[in-house]
Design a protein around this motif. Structure first.
Motif, PDB file in Angstrom:
ATOM      1  N   ARG A 170      32.526  39.345  48.328  1.00  0.00           N
ATOM      2  CA  ARG A 170      31.494  38.424  48.838  1.00  0.00           C
ATOM      3  C   ARG A 170      31.105  37.372  47.802  1.00  0.00           C
ATOM      4  O   ARG A 170      30.598  36.301  48.152  1.00  0.00           O
ATOM      5  N   SER A 171      31.345  37.684  46.534  1.00  0.00           N
ATOM      6  CA  SER A 171      30.800  36.849  45.461  1.00  0.00           C
ATOM      7  C   SER A 171      31.851  36.213  44.575  1.00  0.00           C
ATOM      8  O   SER A 171      31.510  35.619  43.553  1.00  0.00           O
ATOM      9  N   PHE A 172      33.129  36.315  44.937  1.00  0.00           N
ATOM     10  CA  PHE A 172      34.163  35.825  44.030  1.00  0.00           C
ATOM     11  C   PHE A 172      34.498  34.360  44.269  1.00  0.00           C
ATOM     12  O   PHE A 172      34.442  33.547  43.350  1.00  0.00           O
ATOM     13  N   ALA A 229      43.326  32.608  45.648  1.00  0.00           N
ATOM     14  CA  ALA A 229      43.349  31.317  44.954  1.00  0.00           C
ATOM     15  C   ALA A 229      43.055  31.448  43.471  1.00  0.00           C
ATOM     16  O   ALA A 229      43.413  30.561  42.683  1.00  0.00           O
ATOM     17  N   HIS A 230      42.407  32.539  43.076  1.00  0.00           N
ATOM     18  CA  HIS A 230      42.004  32.682  41.675  1.00  0.00           C
ATOM     19  C   HIS A 230      42.688  33.851  40.974  1.00  0.00           C
ATOM     20  O   HIS A 230      42.268  34.251  39.882  1.00  0.00           O
ATOM     21  N   ASP A 250      45.481  33.774  39.495  1.00  0.00           N
ATOM     22  CA  ASP A 250      46.058  33.311  38.235  1.00  0.00           C
ATOM     23  C   ASP A 250      45.057  33.476  37.096  1.00  0.00           C
ATOM     24  O   ASP A 250      45.443  33.838  35.977  1.00  0.00           O
ATOM     25  N   HIS A 251      43.791  33.206  37.378  1.00  0.00           N
ATOM     26  CA  HIS A 251      42.753  33.433  36.368  1.00  0.00           C
ATOM     27  C   HIS A 251      42.694  34.897  35.981  1.00  0.00           C
ATOM     28  O   HIS A 251      42.647  35.238  34.792  1.00  0.00           O
ATOM     29  N   VAL A 252      42.717  35.765  36.974  1.00  0.00           N
ATOM     30  CA  VAL A 252      42.640  37.201  36.698  1.00  0.00           C
ATOM     31  C   VAL A 252      43.837  37.637  35.870  1.00  0.00           C
ATOM     32  O   VAL A 252      43.689  38.364  34.868  1.00  0.00           O
ATOM     33  N   ALA A 253      45.035  37.200  36.254  1.00  0.00           N
ATOM     34  CA  ALA A 253      46.234  37.581  35.506  1.00  0.00           C
ATOM     35  C   ALA A 253      46.186  37.072  34.071  1.00  0.00           C
ATOM     36  O   ALA A 253      46.668  37.739  33.144  1.00  0.00           O
ATOM     37  N   SER A 254      45.574  35.902  33.865  1.00  0.00           N
ATOM     38  CA  SER A 254      45.520  35.323  32.520  1.00  0.00           C
ATOM     39  C   SER A 254      44.672  36.151  31.563  1.00  0.00           C
ATOM     40  O   SER A 254      44.777  35.996  30.341  1.00  0.00           O
ATOM     41  N   PRO A 313      30.746  31.834  38.762  1.00  0.00           N
ATOM     42  CA  PRO A 313      30.746  30.387  38.461  1.00  0.00           C
ATOM     43  C   PRO A 313      32.130  29.914  38.012  1.00  0.00           C
ATOM     44  O   PRO A 313      32.639  30.341  36.978  1.00  0.00           O
ATOM     45  N   TRP A 314      32.718  29.033  38.787  1.00  0.00           N
ATOM     46  CA  TRP A 314      34.057  28.530  38.474  1.00  0.00           C
ATOM     47  C   TRP A 314      34.026  27.161  37.807  1.00  0.00           C
ATOM     48  O   TRP A 314      34.825  26.885  36.918  1.00  0.00           O
ATOM     49  N   ARG A 315      33.099  26.293  38.250  1.00  0.00           N
ATOM     50  CA  ARG A 315      33.050  24.936  37.694  1.00  0.00           C
ATOM     51  C   ARG A 315      31.618  24.606  37.299  1.00  0.00           C
ATOM     52  O   ARG A 315      30.694  24.684  38.126  1.00  0.00           O
TER      53      ARG A 315
END
Length: 532
Positions: free
Chosen positions: A22-24, A40-41, A43-47, A406-408
């Motif tokens: 709900r919050s990602f 969509a995100h 790649d961020h997690v894998a990084s 918070p992404w941006r």
């Protein structure tokens, strides 16, 4: 000692990233995160260097407890997307080398689940005994003294059946009769549904609540003392949870997962006063792979003695299961707010990440923990968590740990959504957004990637034995395994301490250390013995 097969089990010593969907990230524009947002995100997690993601419930649900009241174990709630969206998420994760673990909520369902709707109609139908029903006492009161986690009696009267049904949580979460063979078969069939789709394992929610005392005996009172905000806190919950009859079912779970190339992972959430004993029983040979409790999650302070307690719970004896640890999750206030005690939260966040990866066992990183997010501030008129509302202001509740990612830093609603989110964005969080931290060489995000990388670079951290050497004035521990010996020292206090690395060791990593021979408050260092 660490068993030799440890090298071949992906999950042993793994770092697992928890996503509260709900919050990602919201892609549909309704203010609620969804499966496409997770995809969509990834790649961020894998990084970050994690091994797997654990996704909290996304099944069809009335959302009285935000997904932990399941109305269909084999579907996706429209607010999160579709089964096709889940399949796409799974494919993307596997393409990035990430395993995917999903929640299974087997102690209760939603009162809107078709099983309960059928069960409440009468006392003779095929689903009549799929839930815990009991007659009223002679005076009309509930069958016993069991209390709900969320406050009030653990029983609700149902006029259709002329009986009470049990619920350990909300009245909208009726308790399944987990000892019923047909119920067990149905739950395993749901698990098989997700295994067939390709999931890599399950996190079992509050599984020690799955079976209670068939005689419905009253719980005894706990001795006086301790913090009590609910009637639930006054009882020793020996009859509405922790039944040894759960163990044969867990063996059935293990047998099912072993059919899938023996590479599927099961981890139990074990809340309660007897968690240490239950975690051992639930992970004994032939049962679940791992378990975690709330030793750290509900601790108001971080102390070296707390770390020693955790280590002593899992000494690595023959036949023992494998531990898991978390400092933050969706049920506990965020750790930097709980344990800061007026100290610098950024420095604390980095120290805690290093300490977490140094613990023996699997470790969970909660979304936003890699950014050092503090507990979100949620005003009373924006609270949605039933526990927070019922106990306000005596408990912080869970909403503040579930505010949007918070992404941006400069985007509307911190890049989480294009509309007002289901929970407000804390004013401190946009400055900690992913895009801002990506370009800051001194950010917590960069530190997290560095520190999590230690789990793959240092075999002893992943699968080695752990010994607590000292707890005062410094916490010092060793990790030994696969021909490697590591020494870690942490200053969890408020005053600087003199400390010099022993001869024969070289520094692998350090946090918040600026001067040789001094370990400042919230300073930590990891060393490797040379020649090992």
């Amino acid at each position: 000692m660490t068993p030799p097969q440890a090298h071949h089990e992906w999950w042993r010593g793994a770092v697992i990233y928890q996503i509260y969907p709900r919050s990602f990230a919201d892609t549909s524009g309704d203010g609620i995160g969804d499966l496409k947002g997770i995809t969509a995100h990834l790649d961020h997690v894998a990084s970050l260097g994690v091994d797997a993601v654990w996704i909290s419930p996304f099944y069809p649900s009335p959302m009285k407890d935000f997904g932990y009241d399941v109305a269909d174990y084999c579907g996706v709630d429209p607010v999160f997307g579709t089964l096709a969206d889940f399949d796409a998420l799974l494919a993307k994760a596997h393409g990035l080398g990430l395993r995917v673990i999903v929640d299974q909520v087997w102690s209760h369902t939603s009162d809107q689940h078709p099983w309960f709707q059928a069960s409440r109609q009468d006392r003779t139908g095929p689903h009549a005994d799929w839930y815990v029903w009991a007659d009223a006492r002679a005076d009309g009161s509930p069958p016993n003294n069991w209390q709900s986690v969320f406050g009030g009696p653990g029983w609700t009267w149902d006029a259709r059946r002329g009986q009470y049904y049990q619920h350990n949580f909300l009245p909208e979460q009726p308790q399944l009769n987990g000892r019923h063979p047909a119920v067990q078969d149905a739950l395993l069939a749901a698990a098989e549904f997700w295994l067939d789709r390709g999931v890599d394992g399950f996190r079992l929610d509050a599984v020690n609540f799955m079976i209670g005392d068939p005689g419905l005996r009253d719980n005894p009172p706990l001795p006086p003392g301790g913090r009590r905000t609910r009637p639930f806190d006054f009882q020793d919950k020996v009859h509405n949870q922790s039944s040894p009859d759960i163990l044969p079912f867990l063996e059935r779970v293990r047998a099912l997962t072993e059919r899938y190339d023996g590479d599927r992972f099961t981890v139990a959430e074990i809340p309660g006063d007897h968690a240490a004993r239950e975690m051992k029983a639930f992970t004994a040979e032939g049962r679940l792979n791992s378990a975690y409790g709330f030793l750290y999650l509900y601790a108001d302070r971080l102390t070296a003695d707390l770390v020693r307690t955790g280590a002593e719970m899992w000494p690595g004896e023959a036949g023992e299961g494998w531990p898991s640890w978390a400092f933050s999750n969706h049920d506990a206030p965020r750790v930097v707010s709980r344990w800061a005690e007026g100290r610098d939260e950024r420095a604390l966040a980095e120290l805690l990440m290093l300490l977490l990866v140094c613990l023996r066992g699997d470790v969970f990183v909660y979304y936003g923990e890699e950014l050092g997010l503090p507990q979100g501030e949620v005003p009373y008129d924006r609270l949605v968590d039933p526990e927070a509302i019922a106990n306000w202001p005596q408990t912080l509740g869970r909403d503040g740990a579930r505010t949007p990612m918070p992404w941006r830093a400069g985007g509307p609603f911190a890049g989480f959504s294009t509309v007002e989110p289901w929970l407000p964005i804390d004013a401190r969080h946009p400055a900690l957004a992913v895009d801002a931290q990506k370009v800051d060489p001194n950010s917590m995000l960069k530190a997290t990637r560095r520190i999590l990388g230690l789990r793959r670079a240092c075999p002893a951290l992943r699968i080695g034995d752990m010994t607590v050497l000292t707890t005062h004035p410094l916490l010092t521990i060793t990790r030994e395994g696969d021909g490697e010996t590591l020494l870690a020292a942490f200053n969890l206090g408020h005053e600087a301490q003199d400390w010099t690395a022993p001869e024969g060791y070289v520094v692998v990593d350090s946090v918040n250390v600026t001067q040789a021979g001094i370990l400042p408050p919230l300073g930590g260092v990891l060393l490797r013995r040379t020649g090992a």
